[in-house]
Design a protein around this motif. Sequence first.
Motif, PDB file in Angstrom:
ATOM      1  N   GLY A 131      -0.754 -84.797  98.110  1.00  0.00           N
ATOM      2  CA  GLY A 131      -0.370 -84.764  96.711  1.00  0.00           C
ATOM      3  C   GLY A 131       0.124 -86.089  96.166  1.00  0.00           C
ATOM      4  N   THR A 132       0.079 -87.147  96.949  1.00  0.00           N
ATOM      5  CA  THR A 132       0.601 -88.424  96.470  1.00  0.00           C
ATOM      6  C   THR A 132      -0.519 -89.394  96.086  1.00  0.00           C
ATOM      7  OG1 THR A 132       0.702 -89.290  98.711  1.00  0.00           O
ATOM      8  CG2 THR A 132       2.701 -88.260  97.848  1.00  0.00           C
ATOM      9  N   MET A 133      -1.759 -89.008  96.256  1.00  0.00           N
ATOM     10  CA  MET A 133      -2.877 -89.912  96.007  1.00  0.00           C
ATOM     11  C   MET A 133      -3.221 -90.043  94.521  1.00  0.00           C
ATOM     12  SD  MET A 133      -3.679 -90.938  98.982  1.00  0.00           S
ATOM     13  CE  MET A 133      -5.340 -91.241  99.502  1.00  0.00           C
ATOM     14  N   ASP A 134      -2.702 -89.146  93.682  1.00  0.00           N
ATOM     15  CA  ASP A 134      -3.134 -89.127  92.293  1.00  0.00           C
ATOM     16  C   ASP A 134      -2.232 -89.919  91.352  1.00  0.00           C
ATOM     17  OD1 ASP A 134      -1.063 -87.378  92.637  1.00  0.00           O
ATOM     18  OD2 ASP A 134      -2.029 -85.683  91.645  1.00  0.00           O
ATOM     19  N   ARG A 135      -1.333 -90.716  91.863  1.00  0.00           N
ATOM     20  CA  ARG A 135      -0.486 -91.562  91.016  1.00  0.00           C
ATOM     21  C   ARG A 135      -1.238 -92.844  90.694  1.00  0.00           C
ATOM     22  NH1 ARG A 135       5.710 -91.192  93.149  1.00  0.00           N
ATOM     23  NH2 ARG A 135       5.443 -89.427  94.508  1.00  0.00           N
ATOM     24  N   ASP A 136      -0.961 -93.402  89.511  1.00  0.00           N
ATOM     25  CA  ASP A 136      -1.523 -94.712  89.212  1.00  0.00           C
ATOM     26  C   ASP A 136      -0.396 -95.747  89.196  1.00  0.00           C
ATOM     27  OD1 ASP A 136      -0.239 -94.447  86.729  1.00  0.00           O
ATOM     28  OD2 ASP A 136      -2.075 -93.986  85.647  1.00  0.00           O
ATOM     29  N   ALA A 137      -0.777 -97.003  89.053  1.00  0.00           N
ATOM     30  CA  ALA A 137       0.194 -98.102  89.128  1.00  0.00           C
ATOM     31  C   ALA A 137       1.338 -97.922  88.140  1.00  0.00           C
ATOM     32  CB  ALA A 137      -0.515 -99.429  88.890  1.00  0.00           C
ATOM     33  N   GLU A 138       1.032 -97.393  86.970  1.00  0.00           N
ATOM     34  CA  GLU A 138       2.061 -97.183  85.947  1.00  0.00           C
ATOM     35  C   GLU A 138       3.099 -96.158  86.409  1.00  0.00           C
ATOM     36  OE1 GLU A 138       1.496 -95.768  81.599  1.00  0.00           O
ATOM     37  OE2 GLU A 138       0.358 -97.635  81.852  1.00  0.00           O
ATOM     38  N   MET A 163       7.049 -96.944  86.934  1.00  0.00           N
ATOM     39  CA  MET A 163       8.055 -96.182  86.205  1.00  0.00           C
ATOM     40  C   MET A 163       9.043 -95.534  87.176  1.00  0.00           C
ATOM     41  SD  MET A 163       7.681 -93.368  83.165  1.00  0.00           S
ATOM     42  CE  MET A 163       6.744 -92.196  84.126  1.00  0.00           C
ATOM     43  N   GLU A 164       8.547 -94.958  88.269  1.00  0.00           N
ATOM     44  CA  GLU A 164       9.445 -94.329  89.242  1.00  0.00           C
ATOM     45  C   GLU A 164      10.373 -95.364  89.875  1.00  0.00           C
ATOM     46  OE1 GLU A 164       9.456 -91.155  92.897  1.00  0.00           O
ATOM     47  OE2 GLU A 164       7.645 -91.412  91.699  1.00  0.00           O
ATOM     48  N   GLN A 165       9.841 -96.540  90.181  1.00  0.00           N
ATOM     49  CA  GLN A 165      10.655 -97.608  90.768  1.00  0.00           C
ATOM     50  C   GLN A 165      11.728 -98.076  89.788  1.00  0.00           C
ATOM     51  OE1 GLN A 165       7.781-100.531  92.036  1.00  0.00           O
ATOM     52  NE2 GLN A 165       6.744 -99.058  93.364  1.00  0.00           N
ATOM     53  N   GLU A 166      11.344 -98.246  88.539  1.00  0.00           N
ATOM     54  CA  GLU A 166      12.303 -98.680  87.515  1.00  0.00           C
ATOM     55  C   GLU A 166      13.417 -97.650  87.331  1.00  0.00           C
ATOM     56  OE1 GLU A 166      12.228 -99.430  82.737  1.00  0.00           O
ATOM     57  OE2 GLU A 166      10.463-100.046  83.876  1.00  0.00           O
ATOM     58  N   HIS A 210      10.748-102.702  96.625  1.00  0.00           N
ATOM     59  CA  HIS A 210       9.710-101.688  96.489  1.00  0.00           C
ATOM     60  C   HIS A 210       8.349-102.334  96.730  1.00  0.00           C
ATOM     61  CE1 HIS A 210      12.604 -99.533  93.579  1.00  0.00           C
ATOM     62  NE2 HIS A 210      12.650 -98.932  94.744  1.00  0.00           N
ATOM     63  N   THR A 211       7.503-101.654  97.469  1.00  0.00           N
ATOM     64  CA  THR A 211       6.115-102.107  97.618  1.00  0.00           C
ATOM     65  C   THR A 211       5.317-101.595  96.429  1.00  0.00           C
ATOM     66  OG1 THR A 211       5.647-100.153  98.943  1.00  0.00           O
ATOM     67  CG2 THR A 211       6.215-102.179 100.140  1.00  0.00           C
ATOM     68  N   GLU A 212       4.079-102.017  96.330  1.00  0.00           N
ATOM     69  CA  GLU A 212       3.246-101.668  95.177  1.00  0.00           C
ATOM     70  C   GLU A 212       3.149-100.154  94.973  1.00  0.00           C
ATOM     71  OE1 GLU A 212      -1.400-102.172  93.850  1.00  0.00           O
ATOM     72  OE2 GLU A 212      -0.513-103.696  95.132  1.00  0.00           O
ATOM     73  N   LYS A 213       3.029 -99.407  96.044  1.00  0.00           N
ATOM     74  CA  LYS A 213       2.832 -97.960  95.923  1.00  0.00           C
ATOM     75  C   LYS A 213       4.038 -97.147  96.404  1.00  0.00           C
ATOM     76  CE  LYS A 213      -2.146 -98.158  96.066  1.00  0.00           C
ATOM     77  NZ  LYS A 213      -3.364 -97.683  96.702  1.00  0.00           N
ATOM     78  N   TYR A 214       5.223 -97.794  96.421  1.00  0.00           N
ATOM     79  CA  TYR A 214       6.445 -97.061  96.738  1.00  0.00           C
ATOM     80  C   TYR A 214       6.658 -96.006  95.671  1.00  0.00           C
ATOM     81  CZ  TYR A 214      11.410 -96.061  97.102  1.00  0.00           C
ATOM     82  OH  TYR A 214      12.626 -95.429  97.206  1.00  0.00           O
ATOM     83  N   PRO A 215       7.008 -94.798  95.978  1.00  0.00           N
ATOM     84  CA  PRO A 215       7.538 -94.250  97.221  1.00  0.00           C
ATOM     85  C   PRO A 215       6.493 -93.638  98.161  1.00  0.00           C
ATOM     86  CG  PRO A 215       7.852 -92.644  95.492  1.00  0.00           C
ATOM     87  CD  PRO A 215       7.203 -93.859  94.856  1.00  0.00           C
ATOM     88  N   ASP A 216       5.222 -93.798  97.847  1.00  0.00           N
ATOM     89  CA  ASP A 216       4.184 -93.295  98.750  1.00  0.00           C
ATOM     90  C   ASP A 216       3.924 -94.256  99.898  1.00  0.00           C
ATOM     91  OD1 ASP A 216       3.960 -91.031  97.217  1.00  0.00           O
ATOM     92  OD2 ASP A 216       2.291 -91.793  96.038  1.00  0.00           O
TER      93      ASP A 216
END
Length: 165
Positions: free
Chosen positions: A34-41, A45-48, A108-114
């Motif tokens: 279920g974590t593959m469907d996130r995009d960079a935005e 946003m989650e990191q911010e 945070h890495t590019e795809k954190y938290p995944d």
Amino acid sequence: DSKSRRGSERALRERERVALLRKRNTFPPIKVAGTMDRDAEDYAMEQEMEIEALEAILMEDITKLTDSEKEDLRLDNDALQCYRVKVEADENAEAGSFPPVLGLTFAHTEKYPDELPFLRLESLASLTVSDVDRLTEILNAKMEECLGMSMIYELCTEAKDWMQN
């Protein structure tokens, strides 16, 4: 709506199941369903939002690292924003006592938290090299357990609990 809530609950149950199976070492680490469907935005946003929450909770105990401090960590990615959290075992220590204090540096890495964040620990007071090594092992396991969700505050809490015991 109830359909998206059921989907979120299902994804949460799946993450919990995966974490439990990982704890039991019944299969190798995999990407959380279920974590593959996130995009960079979404990641940004989650990191911010996590940084804003950490700043509100930790206040002066979290600082953004300068470029020279980042260079000291040998981070090649200029885009990474790095932070250091001061984790104190006893925030109300008496004068003359020397309770443990940990410096928890993360980015945070590019795809954190995944993906797992960059994490570095250092003793700021009263922690031995073996203490820091043991804490690193504990927090690495905690990061695997929390993969797919914001985890930095959880890591700080885990470290504080360990230092208090």
